[in-house]
Design a protein around this motif. Sequence first.
Motif, mmCIF file in Angstrom:
data_model
loop_
_atom_site.group_PDB
_atom_site.id
_atom_site.type_symbol
_atom_site.label_atom_id
_atom_site.label_comp_id
_atom_site.label_asym_id
_atom_site.label_seq_id
_atom_site.Cartn_x
_atom_site.Cartn_y
_atom_site.Cartn_z
ATOM 1 N N LEU A 165 0.813 -1.211 0.000
ATOM 2 C CA LEU A 165 0.000 0.000 0.000
ATOM 3 C C LEU A 165 0.849 1.265 0.000
ATOM 4 C CD1 LEU A 165 -2.723 1.419 0.134
ATOM 5 C CD2 LEU A 165 -2.732 1.075 2.614
ATOM 6 N N PHE A 166 1.976 1.273 0.715
ATOM 7 C CA PHE A 166 2.759 2.504 0.802
ATOM 8 C C PHE A 166 3.426 2.859 -0.532
ATOM 9 C CE2 PHE A 166 5.888 -0.701 2.165
ATOM 10 C CZ PHE A 166 7.012 -0.337 1.429
ATOM 11 N N CYS A 167 3.413 1.936 -1.492
ATOM 12 C CA CYS A 167 3.971 2.213 -2.819
ATOM 13 C C CYS A 167 2.946 2.798 -3.786
ATOM 14 C CB CYS A 167 4.531 0.928 -3.433
ATOM 15 S SG CYS A 167 5.983 0.286 -2.618
ATOM 16 N N VAL A 168 1.684 2.775 -3.419
ATOM 17 C CA VAL A 168 0.635 3.213 -4.334
ATOM 18 C C VAL A 168 0.668 4.730 -4.484
ATOM 19 C CG1 VAL A 168 -1.853 3.285 -4.744
ATOM 20 C CG2 VAL A 168 -0.809 1.240 -3.773
ATOM 21 N N SER A 169 0.594 5.191 -5.725
ATOM 22 C CA SER A 169 0.604 6.617 -6.013
ATOM 23 C C SER A 169 -0.749 7.237 -5.680
ATOM 24 C CB SER A 169 0.934 6.843 -7.487
ATOM 25 O OG SER A 169 0.859 8.220 -7.820
ATOM 26 N N THR A 170 -0.747 8.525 -5.385
ATOM 27 C CA THR A 170 -2.004 9.245 -5.152
ATOM 28 C C THR A 170 -2.594 9.741 -6.465
ATOM 29 O OG1 THR A 170 -0.766 11.291 -4.765
ATOM 30 C CG2 THR A 170 -1.354 9.967 -2.831
ATOM 31 N N THR A 227 3.021 -0.004 -7.102
ATOM 32 C CA THR A 227 4.131 0.818 -7.584
ATOM 33 C C THR A 227 3.671 2.251 -7.800
ATOM 34 O OG1 THR A 227 5.845 1.066 -9.286
ATOM 35 C CG2 THR A 227 3.692 0.263 -10.002
ATOM 36 N N ASP A 228 4.595 3.194 -7.637
ATOM 37 C CA ASP A 228 4.328 4.586 -7.989
ATOM 38 C C ASP A 228 5.290 5.069 -9.067
ATOM 39 O OD1 ASP A 228 6.706 4.790 -6.639
ATOM 40 O OD2 ASP A 228 5.958 6.051 -5.013
ATOM 41 N N GLY A 229 6.029 4.129 -9.670
ATOM 42 C CA GLY A 229 6.978 4.476 -10.710
ATOM 43 C C GLY A 229 8.383 4.685 -10.193
ATOM 44 N N HIS A 230 8.546 4.863 -8.872
ATOM 45 C CA HIS A 230 9.864 5.036 -8.267
ATOM 46 C C HIS A 230 10.266 3.824 -7.430
ATOM 47 C CE1 HIS A 230 9.682 9.251 -9.453
ATOM 48 N NE2 HIS A 230 8.482 9.313 -8.897
ATOM 49 N N ARG A 231 9.298 3.042 -7.050
ATOM 50 C CA ARG A 231 9.524 1.860 -6.215
ATOM 51 C C ARG A 231 8.433 0.844 -6.523
ATOM 52 N NH1 ARG A 231 7.647 4.560 -0.445
ATOM 53 N NH2 ARG A 231 6.073 5.929 -1.340
#
Length: 387
Positions: free
Chosen positions: A157-162, A186-190
């Motif tokens: 969850l902490f990797c999900v982008s807003t 993923t958020d594109g950075h992790r």
Amino acid sequence: MYRHGTRSAGRQTDRAVINTNQLKSALERLCLVVPKRAILPVLENLRWRAAKGHLELTATDLDNRLHISIPFVGEAVDSDVDVLIPAKELCQLVKTESASNLKLRIRNGTCEVTANKRTVVLSCAESSSFPESPDGEAKPQGQILGSAFDGALRRALFCVSTESGRYSTDVLKLELRGSIFRVVGTDGHRLSVVEGTARTTGDSTFWVLLLRSTVTILSRLGLADEPRWVEFSTCGSEQDFNLFALPDGSRLITRRGQGQFPNYENVLPKAPLEARVVFRREELLEGLAKLSPTARKAQVPAVKLELSHSPVSIKTENDGTASSIALEHTRVSGKARDIGFNYHYLTQYVKSVETDTISMKLFPEAISEVALFDAFRYQHLLMPLRV
């Protein structure tokens, strides 16, 4: 997409008796779904129905719908009761109650709650405007081990982008592969890829996208202590909803995420391993905490792992101020190099791991610059920063 109820709030019923702790627990979970700023006033209410000796409570924010059933204490009450009750007011009332049981009566457009010779009256409304469950039969897809599912959701969850751009990165991907489920964020950075135990009928892979709000709710429903199975199905006239039947009998129906999820398997390193680094988790966490005052002041908070030093150290700089902490228990094997990371990203990952050590893999820089952190059934890929 939704059907609506038609019953009246004016019908009078006998008093129903409900166990206070069971109602408290149910309301705490239902309020996870009730929106803080509802786009429709009706969503600030719970649907309250009496059926077959149980109180049926439902909350929805249109994307997620949680249904919980609680048995009445003693005799069953009129099964025709179907009203809306303000969620927050009822939750606040029950939260402070110490009596073992509550007596409730719906009559004349009100809900009377009685305990310890005290009666509080809440307003009721007709249920005709409350969204119903999606039409269509549920199609079972498999079973997911509850405790493993909870851990996987938290680690992804902490990797999900807003936000979402070309690819849908504001959702999680849930895959079912035979005896394994996989959650990817993923958020594109992790990138986090977490696996756990599942049961499915076939060998083919089934996947869906879970909304960020859905994952947040699931991660707070107490599945961490459930070594039992979550039944997962799809439902709706076009199978565009997910249905999670939880071990305690409650059901969460969620709207499926849309869009194209990144092909994450393409970014997982396949190059030969160049170096492996093993950190002592508590030592690394302590080092990050000591560097926090300096790192957090920077426009882009960054830390550098100086793996070429002996002992290994972690360092940060900002506006001419540099801080460095030795990581004396770190072990390096292979051809190590210094590497920088976003301070917040690295800290979030380290906190998500419960093992005594943190393992990091590095690959030839010309082939793959990323760092891959690996634990049991948990891979985390982190893009480096140039510092």
